[in-house]
Design a protein around this motif. Structure first.
Motif, mmCIF file in Angstrom:
data_model
loop_
_atom_site.group_PDB
_atom_site.id
_atom_site.type_symbol
_atom_site.label_atom_id
_atom_site.label_comp_id
_atom_site.label_asym_id
_atom_site.label_seq_id
_atom_site.Cartn_x
_atom_site.Cartn_y
_atom_site.Cartn_z
ATOM 1 N N ALA A 87 0.857 -1.226 -0.131
ATOM 2 C CA ALA A 87 0.024 0.199 0.102
ATOM 3 C C ALA A 87 0.798 1.171 0.059
ATOM 4 O O ALA A 87 0.584 2.082 -0.614
ATOM 5 C CB ALA A 87 -0.923 -0.040 1.182
ATOM 6 N N GLY A 88 1.907 1.269 0.793
ATOM 7 C CA GLY A 88 2.964 2.363 0.715
ATOM 8 C C GLY A 88 3.456 2.646 -0.411
ATOM 9 O O GLY A 88 3.490 3.821 -0.851
ATOM 10 N N ARG A 89 3.773 1.485 -1.220
ATOM 11 C CA ARG A 89 4.558 1.892 -2.625
ATOM 12 C C ARG A 89 3.665 2.243 -3.656
ATOM 13 O O ARG A 89 3.959 3.015 -4.245
ATOM 14 C CB ARG A 89 5.024 0.437 -2.960
ATOM 15 C CG ARG A 89 5.787 0.445 -4.212
ATOM 16 C CD ARG A 89 6.787 -0.808 -4.270
ATOM 17 N NE ARG A 89 7.876 -0.714 -3.361
ATOM 18 C CZ ARG A 89 9.031 -1.224 -3.216
ATOM 19 N NH1 ARG A 89 9.012 -2.535 -4.138
ATOM 20 N NH2 ARG A 89 9.980 -1.244 -2.487
ATOM 21 N N MET A 90 2.231 1.679 -3.449
ATOM 22 C CA MET A 90 1.347 2.224 -4.597
ATOM 23 C C MET A 90 1.012 3.881 -4.285
ATOM 24 O O MET A 90 0.977 4.297 -5.430
ATOM 25 C CB MET A 90 0.038 1.441 -4.467
ATOM 26 C CG MET A 90 0.265 -0.023 -4.768
ATOM 27 S SD MET A 90 0.729 -0.201 -6.573
ATOM 28 C CE MET A 90 2.647 -0.594 -6.330
ATOM 29 N N ALA A 91 0.914 4.000 -3.151
ATOM 30 C CA ALA A 91 0.675 5.378 -2.802
ATOM 31 C C ALA A 91 1.816 6.534 -3.207
ATOM 32 O O ALA A 91 1.622 7.502 -3.647
ATOM 33 C CB ALA A 91 0.617 5.690 -1.091
#
Length: 287
Positions: A156-160
């Motif tokens: 999720a952090g990478r996609m954000a």
């Protein structure tokens, strides 16, 4: 941003859903309390709220107690069911920032401020270029293994972070990827094929240039490993690179100059952006 940033941090240290000693823990705990207060004001039990939005009772309790970071769609659904009028959904931005693991949060904030970003990757696709399923495959193959919740948080952090690709005003982004990162079918051939399709799509963006470094090069300035260089509107710059167990983030002028020199030579030694897109198309046809 401070005048100088120099930091070493553990790259693969296991992380909990929420690190309560970190500032992200306070954010997630506050969001959870607000959800609980709105639920109680609506006269709903946790099980009833879960059933209304497609989540289990235990998941609702974990979010409300700050032990689980809620996804954007969770906040949207809860806001609608509880009649919060957008007040809970408005917390998505704060939650998105808290999703970043502590060790990469400083880098993510710097990326958000950068007007120019350049990166060389030598063993997998750069995080800003990854599809969600490719990123998930990478985190799932880490050793020692991450838990499912940890994988979810990292992905999720990478996609954000990928908001930088089309953020206005546009950030100039350049990437050099080793040939092996194009041809290695990480996650399986279906995942690899969709990753290459995604890469071609990103390569068409006006603010993005992707280059491939062929394996047969006899002279290569990137033997020191992968690196990233970020430049800011005020003229400052930050360099970042990774090792097996550590990340290094620095704004020391001497170190930044070295990274900038190496990256410039790497780009000159790689295929041109047009040649690189043709290379990726050919690799896609062979995958």
């Amino acid at each position: 941003m401070t005048a100088e940033v120099t930091r070493d941090c553990t790259a693969d240290e296991p992380d909990r859903d929420v690190d309560l000693e970190d500032d992200s823990g306070a954010v997630i705990a506050a969001v959870g309390r607000q959800i609980r207060l709105w639920r109680e004001a609506a006269g709903m039990r946790a099980a009833e709220l879960g059933a209304a939005i497609g989540y289990g009772e235990n998941q609702i309790y974990k979010v409300e107690t700050g032990k689980r970071i809620p996804k954007p769609e969770f906040l949207d659904k809860v806001d609608e069911v509880l009649g919060a009028g957008g007040k809970l959904a408005a917390m998505k931005k704060d939650v998105a920032e808290a999703r970043y693991p502590k060790k990469v949060r400083d880098l993510a904030r710097l990326e958000a401020e950068a007007v120019e970003l350049g990166a060389y990757g030598n063993h997998n696709m750069h995080g800003l270029l990854q599809t969600e399923e490719y990123a998930r495959a990478l985190y799932e193959m880490r050793r020692p293994s991450f838990s499912r919740d940890q994988v979810d948080r990292y992905v999720a952090g990478r996609m954000a972070r990928q908001e930088i690709l089309q953020r206005q005003p546009l950030t100039t982004l350049t990437f050099v990827q080793e040939e092996v990162t194009i041809k290695r079918p990480l996650g399986g051939r279906a995942v690899a094929r969709r990753q290459l399709e995604h890469l071609l799509g990103i390569g068409q963006l006006r603010n993005v240039e992707i280059q491939v470094m062929p394996t047969d090069r006899e002279d290569h300035a990137g033997m020191g490993g992968q690196l990233q260089l970020l430049k800011f509107e005020d003229g400052r710059a930050v360099a970042h690179w990774e090792g097996q167990l550590s990340n290094r983030l620095t704004s020391d002028p001497k170190e930044v100059r070295i990274i900038e020199l190496r990256y410039g030579i790497i780009r000159a030694q790689a295929l041109t952006p047009r040649e690189s897109l043709a290379f990726i198309e050919k690799a896609l046809g062979e995958t």
